[in-house]
Write an enzyme that holds these catalytic residues in place. Structure first.
Site, PDB file in Angstrom:
ATOM      1  N   GLU A 154       0.838  -1.197   0.000  1.00  8.81           N
ATOM      2  CA  GLU A 154       0.000   0.000   0.000  1.00  8.81           C
ATOM      3  C   GLU A 154       0.874   1.250   0.000  1.00  8.81           C
ATOM      4  O   GLU A 154       1.982   1.255   0.534  1.00  8.81           O
ATOM      5  CB  GLU A 154      -0.940  -0.009   1.210  1.00  8.81           C
ATOM      6  CG  GLU A 154      -0.271  -0.201   2.564  1.00  8.81           C
ATOM      7  CD  GLU A 154       0.208   1.104   3.181  1.00  8.81           C
ATOM      8  OE1 GLU A 154      -0.185   2.174   2.682  1.00  8.81           O
ATOM      9  OE2 GLU A 154       0.995   1.040   4.143  1.00  8.81           O
ATOM     10  N   LEU A 156      -0.557   4.502   0.997  1.00  5.46           N
ATOM     11  CA  LEU A 156      -1.603   5.389   1.494  1.00  5.46           C
ATOM     12  C   LEU A 156      -1.024   6.384   2.488  1.00  5.46           C
ATOM     13  O   LEU A 156      -0.307   6.001   3.404  1.00  5.46           O
ATOM     14  CB  LEU A 156      -2.713   4.580   2.176  1.00  5.46           C
ATOM     15  CG  LEU A 156      -3.351   3.454   1.363  1.00  5.46           C
ATOM     16  CD1 LEU A 156      -4.380   2.721   2.222  1.00  5.46           C
ATOM     17  CD2 LEU A 156      -3.994   4.003   0.098  1.00  5.46           C
ATOM     18  N   LYS A 214       8.173  -0.935  -1.479  1.00  6.14           N
ATOM     19  CA  LYS A 214       7.498  -0.191  -0.422  1.00  6.14           C
ATOM     20  C   LYS A 214       8.509   0.425   0.547  1.00  6.14           C
ATOM     21  O   LYS A 214       8.427   1.614   0.891  1.00  6.14           O
ATOM     22  CB  LYS A 214       6.551  -1.124   0.334  1.00  6.14           C
ATOM     23  CG  LYS A 214       5.998  -0.567   1.640  1.00  6.14           C
ATOM     24  CD  LYS A 214       5.114   0.640   1.425  1.00  6.14           C
ATOM     25  CE  LYS A 214       4.493   1.084   2.746  1.00  6.14           C
ATOM     26  NZ  LYS A 214       3.596   2.225   2.593  1.00  6.14           N
ATOM     27  N   ASN A 218       9.431   4.654   1.141  1.00  5.77           N
ATOM     28  CA  ASN A 218       9.396   5.343   2.429  1.00  5.77           C
ATOM     29  C   ASN A 218      10.785   5.800   2.868  1.00  5.77           C
ATOM     30  O   ASN A 218      10.939   6.853   3.493  1.00  5.77           O
ATOM     31  CB  ASN A 218       8.762   4.449   3.498  1.00  5.77           C
ATOM     32  CG  ASN A 218       7.250   4.446   3.412  1.00  5.77           C
ATOM     33  OD1 ASN A 218       6.660   5.223   2.668  1.00  5.77           O
ATOM     34  ND2 ASN A 218       6.609   3.580   4.164  1.00  5.77           N
ATOM     35  N   GLY A 263      11.318  20.904   9.618  1.00  3.92           N
ATOM     36  CA  GLY A 263      10.358  20.850  10.713  1.00  3.92           C
ATOM     37  C   GLY A 263      10.953  20.206  11.948  1.00  3.92           C
ATOM     38  O   GLY A 263      12.177  20.140  12.108  1.00  3.92           O
ATOM     39  N   GLY A 267       7.048  11.350  12.095  1.00  2.00           N
ATOM     40  CA  GLY A 267       6.589  10.298  12.994  1.00  2.00           C
ATOM     41  C   GLY A 267       5.640   9.383  12.258  1.00  2.00           C
ATOM     42  O   GLY A 267       5.755   9.173  11.058  1.00  2.00           O
ATOM     43  N   CYS A 270       4.597   4.503   9.775  1.00  7.47           N
ATOM     44  CA  CYS A 270       5.300   3.971   8.599  1.00  7.47           C
ATOM     45  C   CYS A 270       6.793   4.287   8.581  1.00  7.47           C
ATOM     46  O   CYS A 270       7.624   3.379   8.653  1.00  7.47           O
ATOM     47  CB  CYS A 270       4.643   4.477   7.326  1.00  7.47           C
ATOM     48  SG  CYS A 270       2.979   3.845   7.067  1.00  7.47           S
ATOM     49  N   LYS A 331       0.831  14.178  12.153  1.00  2.27           N
ATOM     50  CA  LYS A 331       0.593  14.963  10.943  1.00  2.27           C
ATOM     51  C   LYS A 331      -0.868  15.384  10.939  1.00  2.27           C
ATOM     52  O   LYS A 331      -1.671  14.878  11.730  1.00  2.27           O
ATOM     53  CB  LYS A 331       0.927  14.156   9.681  1.00  2.27           C
ATOM     54  CG  LYS A 331       0.062  12.920   9.489  1.00  2.27           C
ATOM     55  CD  LYS A 331       0.361  12.203   8.196  1.00  2.27           C
ATOM     56  CE  LYS A 331      -0.127  12.977   6.994  1.00  2.27           C
ATOM     57  NZ  LYS A 331       0.006  12.223   5.732  1.00  2.27           N
TER      58      LYS A 331
END
Length: 467
Positions: A154, A156, A214, A218, A263, A267, A270, A331
């Site tokens: 995924e 998402l 995947k 990330n 920033g 967190g 994922c 977030k």
């Protein structure tokens, strides 16, 4: 198509609801009876914009079923999505016990051909373990049913999951070249056909490459975040405005603007978990992933940056001080506090004797649960947390404001009211929501991330105008 989703967590519930929305008959299985009861009574266990409407609509249409009946779930779908949790183990590796238990349950109850899809984020080689688990159960029953194990990771984003699922950038599917694998590929080609009407979005590859894709995605995004955060910290020291730098490098088409915002650290469920799992995979192969090790270290350091700025301004001992904190979720558009920077900041402030008034548009209830666990060993610290109903109420009696999550409601606040509510007009902006010049002109002492140069220039221009 008849589809089974094993696991009604974030990925499973979104996947099941969206596939039902496309006309499929979806059976969602979970072992948590309370969660199933909530879903069957019209409740939603997670906060995700748009999800509740889809669930209610498809339950009413009979296309979405929620149950704890394992045997019925296996019987229902030729396609079986495994979307259970893969929490980090003590050594940082992904814990596959729920994935493998789901595989064993399929093997115990299946009779005909099944396409078993790993939707959970799993390390390279997991499909082999799933295949072995299913086959062991079939052998113990003397059953000759065939199956194919597929990787379909995924992509998402929490807060935009419905949009991401319904209008995907890409669909990654890993199949093997066996006859069963080719049969699975044809079924999935039909399942995902509605997403490819405008253009082909499906990338077909071998199973291990799909599993790796995947983690690689990330890891790249986390790397960009940590890269900018490290530069932002240096920018504060040498007198550079990191926002100007972002525009300068983002205009290069080879780099782009996405995920280049400085920033107070990333967190969620994922990035931290997947980086750790990928590092573990590297170590198991005697290959040290040095860049990702640095990405993780930079991010852990960045979560302390607001605390350091506050201490530099107010001193090591914060006893008697109160700080307003806007944003608790990791977030916007979610109530998820997993690995959230807010938890690190609250720990630092409370450990130094401060009190805090906190506000988040949707995560207050979850924060109360999580922070009760975080501070279970120090109830006196927990007592110094005040949960507020609105963002302006959090400013009451506060010595300064710290912004941790970039919710839209924080972007254009009433600065006059903020200045009146705070004891001192001091803002620590962990997401660089505001322009330094605007803040200086509004009478604030402003601390962003990598923007001290911009504040200095704004102050100089303000002083010249005033004189």
């Amino acid at each position: 198509m008849y589809i089974t989703i094993i696991g009604t967590g974030y990925v499973g519930l979104v996947t099941g609801a969206c596939l039902a929305e496309l006309g499929n008959k979806v059976f969602c299985l979970d072992v948590d009876q309370d969660k199933i009861d909530m879903l069957n009574s019209g409740g939603i266990p997670i906060h995700e914009p748009g999800l509740a409407d889809i669930v209610v609509r498809n339950r009413a249409a009979g296309r979405l079923i929620f149950s704890t009946d394992v045997e019925a779930s296996v019987k229902h779908g030729v396609v079986q999505f495994i979307a259970v949790g893969t929490p980090p183990d003590e050594d940082g590796s992904a814990d596959l016990k729920y994935v493998l238990e789901a595989a064993r349950n399929i093997g115990r109850h299946m009779h005909g051909f099944k396409v078993i899809i790993d939707k959970s984020t799993v390390p390279v080689g997991t499909a082999d373990k799933v295949r072995a688990a299913v086959q062991t159960e079939l052998d113990s029953r003397g059953c000759d049913a065939t199956f194919s194990v597929v990787s379909n990771p995924e992509f998402l984003k929490e807060g935009a999951a419905i949009e991401d699922f319904m209008r995907p950038d890409r669909i990654v599917i890993g199949c093997d070249s066996t006859p069963e694998g080719k049969q699975a590929q044809e079924m999935l080609r039909k399942l995902y056909a509605p997403f490819n009407r405008n253009r082909e979005r499906t990338f077909w590859m071998d199973v291990r490459s799909a599993e790796f894709t995947k983690y690689a995605a990330n890891a790249m995004l986390a790397t960009r975040i940590s890269f900018m955060n490290e530069l932002a910290n240096l920018a504060d020291i040498v007198g550079v405005d990191i926002e100007a730098v972002r525009h300068g490098i983002g205009s290069d088409s080879r780099i782009g603007y996405s995920f280049l915002y400085a920033g107070c650290g990333y967190g969620g469920s994922c990035f931290p978990k997947d980086i750790q799992a990928l590092l573990r995979t590297g170590r198991e192969s005697d290959h040290e992933l040095m860049i990702l090790r640095a990405v993780e270290a930079v991010n852990e350091n960045q979560k302390h940056i607001l605390g350091r700025k506050i201490v530099a301004r107010f001193g090591e001992n914060l006893t008697g001080k109160r700080f307003a904190v806007w944003g608790l979720a990791f977030k916007p558009n979610t109530d998820d506090l997993r690995e959230a920077s807010s938890r690190v900041l609250l720990r630092e402030l409370l450990d130094r004797g401060a009190s805090v008034s906190v506000f988040d548009p949707v995560a207050i209830a979850e924060a109360q649960r999580i922070l009760a666990l975080d501070f279970a060993d120090t109830p006196e610290s927990l007592a110094r947390i005040r949960y507020c109903d609105n963002q302006m109420d959090a400013l009451r009696d506060a010595d300064a404001l710290a912004i941790v999550t970039e919710w839209k409601t924080f972007r254009s606040p009433d600065f006059d009211l903020i200045r009146k509510r705070l004891k001192e007009p001091v803002i620590f902006d962990g997401r660089n929501l505001f322009e330094p010049q605007v803040m200086v002109e509004a009478g604030f002492e402003y601390y962003g991330i990598g923007r001290s140069a911009a504040v200095g220039i704004a102050q100089l221009l303000h002083d010249e105008t005033a004189n």
